[in-house]
Design a protein around this motif. Sequence first.
Motif, PDB file in Angstrom:
ATOM      1  N   LEU A  53      63.568 -81.306 105.879  1.00  0.00           N
ATOM      2  CA  LEU A  53      63.901 -80.697 107.166  1.00  0.00           C
ATOM      3  C   LEU A  53      63.535 -79.217 107.234  1.00  0.00           C
ATOM      4  N   ASP A  54      63.796 -78.489 106.171  1.00  0.00           N
ATOM      5  CA  ASP A  54      63.499 -77.046 106.192  1.00  0.00           C
ATOM      6  C   ASP A  54      62.009 -76.793 106.420  1.00  0.00           C
ATOM      7  N   TYR A  55      61.174 -77.575 105.703  1.00  0.00           N
ATOM      8  CA  TYR A  55      59.720 -77.422 105.875  1.00  0.00           C
ATOM      9  C   TYR A  55      59.303 -77.885 107.266  1.00  0.00           C
ATOM     10  N   LEU A  56      59.897 -78.976 107.747  1.00  0.00           N
ATOM     11  CA  LEU A  56      59.558 -79.506 109.076  1.00  0.00           C
ATOM     12  C   LEU A  56      59.831 -78.470 110.162  1.00  0.00           C
ATOM     13  N   LEU A  57      61.013 -77.815 110.077  1.00  0.00           N
ATOM     14  CA  LEU A  57      61.371 -76.817 111.092  1.00  0.00           C
ATOM     15  C   LEU A  57      60.450 -75.599 111.027  1.00  0.00           C
ATOM     16  N   GLU A  58      59.981 -75.299 109.834  1.00  0.00           N
ATOM     17  CA  GLU A  58      59.077 -74.153 109.678  1.00  0.00           C
ATOM     18  C   GLU A  58      57.664 -74.485 110.154  1.00  0.00           C
ATOM     19  N   ASP A  59      57.217 -75.727 109.896  1.00  0.00           N
ATOM     20  CA  ASP A  59      55.831 -76.101 110.168  1.00  0.00           C
ATOM     21  C   ASP A  59      55.599 -76.612 111.584  1.00  0.00           C
ATOM     22  N   LEU A  60      56.642 -77.153 112.229  1.00  0.00           N
ATOM     23  CA  LEU A  60      56.465 -77.751 113.557  1.00  0.00           C
ATOM     24  C   LEU A  60      55.908 -76.758 114.581  1.00  0.00           C
TER      25      LEU A  60
ATOM     26  N   LEU B 287      71.552 -74.127 115.575  1.00  0.00           N
ATOM     27  CA  LEU B 287      72.894 -73.842 116.076  1.00  0.00           C
ATOM     28  C   LEU B 287      73.901 -74.841 115.513  1.00  0.00           C
ATOM     29  N   TYR B 288      73.539 -76.105 115.473  1.00  0.00           N
ATOM     30  CA  TYR B 288      74.394 -77.131 114.881  1.00  0.00           C
ATOM     31  C   TYR B 288      74.633 -76.851 113.398  1.00  0.00           C
ATOM     32  N   GLN B 289      73.583 -76.440 112.682  1.00  0.00           N
ATOM     33  CA  GLN B 289      73.721 -76.161 111.258  1.00  0.00           C
ATOM     34  C   GLN B 289      74.681 -75.005 111.005  1.00  0.00           C
ATOM     35  N   ASN B 290      74.646 -74.001 111.900  1.00  0.00           N
ATOM     36  CA  ASN B 290      75.524 -72.850 111.738  1.00  0.00           C
ATOM     37  C   ASN B 290      76.966 -73.168 112.121  1.00  0.00           C
ATOM     38  N   LYS B 291      77.139 -73.967 113.174  1.00  0.00           N
ATOM     39  CA  LYS B 291      78.485 -74.285 113.657  1.00  0.00           C
ATOM     40  C   LYS B 291      79.164 -75.357 112.810  1.00  0.00           C
ATOM     41  N   TYR B 292      78.373 -76.295 112.290  1.00  0.00           N
ATOM     42  CA  TYR B 292      78.936 -77.407 111.514  1.00  0.00           C
ATOM     43  C   TYR B 292      78.192 -77.515 110.181  1.00  0.00           C
ATOM     44  N   PRO B 293      78.434 -76.556 109.300  1.00  0.00           N
ATOM     45  CA  PRO B 293      77.694 -76.543 108.023  1.00  0.00           C
ATOM     46  C   PRO B 293      78.085 -77.696 107.085  1.00  0.00           C
ATOM     47  N   GLY B 294      79.236 -78.229 107.214  1.00  0.00           N
ATOM     48  CA  GLY B 294      79.696 -79.273 106.298  1.00  0.00           C
ATOM     49  C   GLY B 294      79.369 -80.670 106.788  1.00  0.00           C
ATOM     50  N   SER B 295      78.092 -81.016 106.939  1.00  0.00           N
ATOM     51  CA  SER B 295      77.702 -82.339 107.412  1.00  0.00           C
ATOM     52  C   SER B 295      77.917 -83.381 106.316  1.00  0.00           C
ATOM     53  N   ASP B 296      77.950 -84.659 106.701  1.00  0.00           N
ATOM     54  CA  ASP B 296      78.244 -85.702 105.710  1.00  0.00           C
ATOM     55  C   ASP B 296      77.023 -85.977 104.829  1.00  0.00           C
ATOM     56  N   SER B 297      77.244 -86.757 103.792  1.00  0.00           N
ATOM     57  CA  SER B 297      76.222 -86.996 102.773  1.00  0.00           C
ATOM     58  C   SER B 297      75.008 -87.753 103.324  1.00  0.00           C
ATOM     59  N   GLU B 298      75.226 -88.669 104.301  1.00  0.00           N
ATOM     60  CA  GLU B 298      74.122 -89.435 104.871  1.00  0.00           C
ATOM     61  C   GLU B 298      73.129 -88.520 105.590  1.00  0.00           C
ATOM     62  N   ILE B 299      73.654 -87.572 106.371  1.00  0.00           N
ATOM     63  CA  ILE B 299      72.790 -86.627 107.086  1.00  0.00           C
ATOM     64  C   ILE B 299      72.048 -85.731 106.105  1.00  0.00           C
ATOM     65  N   GLU B 300      72.768 -85.267 105.081  1.00  0.00           N
ATOM     66  CA  GLU B 300      72.132 -84.399 104.086  1.00  0.00           C
ATOM     67  C   GLU B 300      71.015 -85.133 103.347  1.00  0.00           C
ATOM     68  N   ALA B 301      71.227 -86.409 103.022  1.00  0.00           N
ATOM     69  CA  ALA B 301      70.211 -87.201 102.319  1.00  0.00           C
ATOM     70  C   ALA B 301      68.971 -87.394 103.186  1.00  0.00           C
ATOM     71  N   PHE B 302      69.216 -87.686 104.460  1.00  0.00           N
ATOM     72  CA  PHE B 302      68.076 -87.883 105.365  1.00  0.00           C
ATOM     73  C   PHE B 302      67.306 -86.582 105.570  1.00  0.00           C
ATOM     74  N   ALA B 303      68.049 -85.465 105.694  1.00  0.00           N
ATOM     75  CA  ALA B 303      67.407 -84.156 105.859  1.00  0.00           C
ATOM     76  C   ALA B 303      66.550 -83.818 104.651  1.00  0.00           C
ATOM     77  N   GLU B 304      67.027 -84.233 103.466  1.00  0.00           N
ATOM     78  CA  GLU B 304      66.259 -83.980 102.250  1.00  0.00           C
ATOM     79  C   GLU B 304      65.021 -84.867 102.200  1.00  0.00           C
ATOM     80  N   ASP B 305      65.179 -86.133 102.640  1.00  0.00           N
ATOM     81  CA  ASP B 305      64.044 -87.067 102.628  1.00  0.00           C
ATOM     82  C   ASP B 305      62.912 -86.592 103.534  1.00  0.00           C
ATOM     83  N   ILE B 306      63.260 -86.077 104.678  1.00  0.00           N
ATOM     84  CA  ILE B 306      62.224 -85.651 105.637  1.00  0.00           C
ATOM     85  C   ILE B 306      61.819 -84.185 105.444  1.00  0.00           C
TER      86      ILE B 306
END
Length: 276
Positions: A71-78, A50-69
């Motif tokens: 995130l897409d795979y984590l949400l699918e696999d959890l 819901l946050y991703q849909n409402k606030y798609p333009g997150s800052d670079s720090e959040i995007e970098a961390f999401a890439e490091d972890i």
Amino acid sequence: AQLIQSEKMSSLGELVAGVAHEINNPVNFISGNLKHAEEYTKNLVEILFLYQNKYPGSDSEIEAFAEDIELDYLLEDLPNLISSMRVGVDRICQIVLALRNFSRSDRGKMSLVNIHDGLDSTLFILKHRMKDTDVSGGIEVVKNYTELPLVRCYAEQLNQVFMNLLSNAIDAIEDSKVAGHFDNKQEGGKIYITTELSENQTVTIRIGDNGLGMSEEVHSQLFNAFFTTKPIGKGTGLGLSISHQIVTQKHRGKLECFSKFGEGTEFAIELPIGRS
């Protein structure tokens, strides 16, 4: 020697019952909390989407961390991870139930029991010995259960008989594989379990295998104490002798063996229902 062996089995039953009880408490705790963990995880994933849909333009720090972890795979696999944990916990619960059914706490007195529960619990405990391995193929269990009334018996001792007979059937099939008995056959090792209710109010449990069978010489000594065809250290020669004693003396039933060399073996246990 029979008394010592019986005492060993009794002590083992107490140990198994105690271990099953101790395991049951933490497993129930994990199982109960896992239900909430599934719900919490689902809610957290949904609000993150819901946050991703409402606030798609997150800052670079959040995007970098999401890439490091990842995130897409984590949400699918959890959710799959939580589901796998549920399967594991359910498996442990089945094992605990099988152990508790096998090592009945009502030793020393007769009680009305479901024969099929005892058979299934014993099969569950021996399941690891029947799995397909790199060394040999698995063993198929063919069950032909008839609807039976509850039978008055010493449940723990009767389960010991089932354990002895089924273990012997597994040993017979393994030895038959080594001897090449199944090399030129389409089917592999099989154990057949049949239950019957006769008109004279007795229950018959048949446990058979399609192994190599036994010679008349071996068959004639089968229930003798200390007689065994197994190598030193693998068998005491008391299992079938004690089983025969449990069935015939403790339960006033019959334990018979039918075998022909090259055609497998079948043990038949006949028990009076004994409701009184």
